[in-house]
Motif scaffolding. Structure first.
Motif, mmCIF file in Angstrom:
data_model
loop_
_atom_site.group_PDB
_atom_site.id
_atom_site.type_symbol
_atom_site.label_atom_id
_atom_site.label_comp_id
_atom_site.label_asym_id
_atom_site.label_seq_id
_atom_site.Cartn_x
_atom_site.Cartn_y
_atom_site.Cartn_z
ATOM 1 N N UNK A 151 -42.777 -33.551 98.898
ATOM 2 C CA UNK A 151 -42.034 -34.546 99.549
ATOM 3 C C UNK A 151 -41.803 -35.730 99.084
ATOM 4 N N UNK A 152 -42.291 -35.786 98.837
ATOM 5 C CA UNK A 152 -42.619 -37.582 97.970
ATOM 6 C C UNK A 152 -42.290 -37.119 96.471
ATOM 7 N N UNK A 153 -42.221 -36.856 96.051
ATOM 8 C CA UNK A 153 -42.484 -35.948 94.644
ATOM 9 C C UNK A 153 -40.745 -35.816 94.469
ATOM 10 N N UNK A 154 -40.019 -34.987 95.344
ATOM 11 C CA UNK A 154 -38.916 -34.935 95.014
ATOM 12 C C UNK A 154 -38.548 -36.237 95.064
ATOM 13 N N UNK A 155 -38.721 -36.576 96.633
ATOM 14 C CA UNK A 155 -37.783 -38.096 96.328
ATOM 15 C C UNK A 155 -37.687 -39.096 95.569
ATOM 16 N N UNK A 156 -39.415 -39.060 94.358
ATOM 17 C CA UNK A 156 -39.125 -40.074 93.121
ATOM 18 C C UNK A 156 -37.854 -39.331 92.251
ATOM 19 N N UNK A 157 -38.551 -37.961 92.580
ATOM 20 C CA UNK A 157 -37.525 -37.130 91.554
ATOM 21 C C UNK A 157 -35.764 -38.245 91.719
ATOM 22 N N UNK A 158 -35.781 -37.637 92.386
ATOM 23 C CA UNK A 158 -34.017 -38.471 92.994
ATOM 24 C C UNK A 158 -33.928 -40.060 93.300
ATOM 25 N N UNK A 159 -34.998 -40.551 93.096
ATOM 26 C CA UNK A 159 -34.754 -42.421 92.680
ATOM 27 C C UNK A 159 -34.752 -42.346 91.457
ATOM 28 N N UNK A 160 -35.695 -41.622 90.533
ATOM 29 C CA UNK A 160 -35.393 -41.635 89.393
ATOM 30 C C UNK A 160 -33.905 -41.187 88.760
ATOM 31 N N UNK A 161 -33.849 -40.749 89.183
ATOM 32 C CA UNK A 161 -32.617 -39.744 88.401
ATOM 33 C C UNK A 161 -31.196 -40.983 88.626
ATOM 34 N N UNK A 162 -30.040 -39.833 88.708
ATOM 35 C CA UNK A 162 -29.006 -40.680 88.482
ATOM 36 C C UNK A 162 -27.765 -40.294 89.370
ATOM 37 N N UNK A 163 -26.672 -41.304 90.203
ATOM 38 C CA UNK A 163 -25.693 -41.382 91.129
ATOM 39 C C UNK A 163 -24.678 -41.358 90.926
ATOM 40 N N UNK A 164 -23.778 -40.620 91.077
ATOM 41 C CA UNK A 164 -22.291 -40.973 90.804
ATOM 42 C C UNK A 164 -21.182 -42.350 91.683
ATOM 43 N N UNK A 165 -20.804 -43.207 91.572
ATOM 44 C CA UNK A 165 -20.373 -43.868 91.929
ATOM 45 C C UNK A 165 -18.908 -43.277 93.020
ATOM 46 N N UNK A 166 -19.025 -43.125 94.260
ATOM 47 C CA UNK A 166 -17.484 -42.850 94.968
ATOM 48 C C UNK A 166 -16.706 -43.386 95.059
ATOM 49 N N UNK A 167 -16.579 -45.333 93.968
ATOM 50 C CA UNK A 167 -15.468 -45.570 94.454
ATOM 51 C C UNK A 167 -14.675 -45.637 92.559
ATOM 52 N N UNK A 168 -15.295 -46.051 91.710
ATOM 53 C CA UNK A 168 -14.902 -45.841 90.205
ATOM 54 C C UNK A 168 -15.809 -44.379 89.548
ATOM 55 N N UNK A 169 -16.024 -43.277 90.213
ATOM 56 C CA UNK A 169 -16.897 -42.350 89.628
ATOM 57 C C UNK A 169 -17.989 -42.168 88.390
ATOM 58 N N UNK A 170 -18.230 -43.402 88.177
ATOM 59 C CA UNK A 170 -19.188 -43.753 86.870
ATOM 60 C C UNK A 170 -20.567 -43.352 87.306
ATOM 61 N N UNK A 171 -20.993 -42.694 86.361
ATOM 62 C CA UNK A 171 -22.838 -42.383 86.797
ATOM 63 C C UNK A 171 -23.798 -43.315 86.340
ATOM 64 N N UNK A 172 -24.976 -43.273 86.915
ATOM 65 C CA UNK A 172 -25.656 -45.025 86.976
ATOM 66 C C UNK A 172 -26.899 -44.335 87.044
ATOM 67 N N UNK A 173 -28.186 -44.966 86.916
ATOM 68 C CA UNK A 173 -29.765 -44.763 87.325
ATOM 69 C C UNK A 173 -29.733 -45.188 88.263
ATOM 70 N N UNK A 174 -30.364 -44.761 89.394
ATOM 71 C CA UNK A 174 -30.097 -44.732 91.163
ATOM 72 C C UNK A 174 -31.714 -46.329 90.818
ATOM 73 N N UNK A 175 -32.984 -46.045 89.831
ATOM 74 C CA UNK A 175 -33.979 -47.042 89.831
ATOM 75 C C UNK A 175 -33.613 -48.117 89.585
ATOM 76 N N UNK A 176 -32.271 -48.030 87.676
ATOM 77 C CA UNK A 176 -32.135 -49.504 87.548
ATOM 78 C C UNK A 176 -31.228 -50.284 88.665
ATOM 79 N N UNK A 177 -30.388 -49.965 89.272
ATOM 80 C CA UNK A 177 -29.707 -50.469 90.439
ATOM 81 C C UNK A 177 -30.423 -51.116 91.170
#
Length: 190
Positions: A151-177
């Motif tokens: 669970x922690x390993x998978x969470x880390x993959x998502x935390x250091x993954x990418x998200x899409x902004x629902x408002x402007x549809x741009x992709x960004x790094x979750x961890x960086x943000x």
């Protein structure tokens, strides 16, 4: 800290206190002075925390946070929960919209939080591939996998993954943000 390092092999409370002290350096601009000058003590405490993790203690999540703090990853040691139902709020780096990131039992998504309707306009997170994880995410993930903490390993993959902004549809790094939005003032200029 040297006294806690001496006590830590015999009592889990000493290791817990050492982790809390290391994590507490974020709260004070000069806090890192407490840890400077004795790298061998921190190294010893890190080794003890790592040994404790290998035994898969019931309080694995807390000891994992202590290891992060003792390894100098103060920011992540204070931010990570257990990925059972974690929510992070970050500004979109492109449009500034407040984006909710969910990682855990409720799903792995970005959304806009509406207090009446809940999380709306959900977008699935794109987890980082293991071989592409940046440090410290790679080390954190490897530690969790080694200890059977999927669970922690998978969470880390998502935390250091990418998200899409629902408002402007741009992709960004979750961890960086998250880091940009939450790095303590004392560390912003470091």
């Amino acid at each position: 800290m040297p006294r806690l390092a001496d006590l830590a092999p015999a009592t889990a409370q000493a290791l817990e206190l050492a982790g809390a002290i290391a994590r507490g350096t974020l709260q004070h601009p000069d806090g890192e002075v407490l840890l400077a000058g004795r790298p061998e003590v921190l190294s010893r405490l890190r080794d003890l925390a790592d040994q404790r993790l290998r035994s898969r203690p019931a309080e694995y999540d807390r000891v994992f946070g202590d290891l992060l703090a003792l390894a100098g990853q103060y920011h992540w040691s204070a931010a990570l929960e257990n990925f059972a139902d974690d929510f992070y709020t970050v500004p979109c780096p492109h449009c500034g919209a407040e984006v909710t990131i969910a990682i855990g039992a409720y799903g792995f998504y970005s959304a806009i939080r509406d207090w009446d309707r809940g999380d709306v306009e959900r977008r699935e997170l794109l987890p980082a591939q293991v071989e592409e994880l940046p440090d410290p995410g790679r080390w954190m993930h490897a530690t969790a996998v080694r200890d059977g903490q999927q669970r922690i390993a998978e969470g880390i993959r998502h935390l250091f993954g990418r998200a899409e902004c629902p408002t402007c549809a741009s992709a960004f790094s979750v961890a960086d943000a998250y880091t940009s939005a939450n790095l303590p003032p004392a560390l912003e200029t470091a």
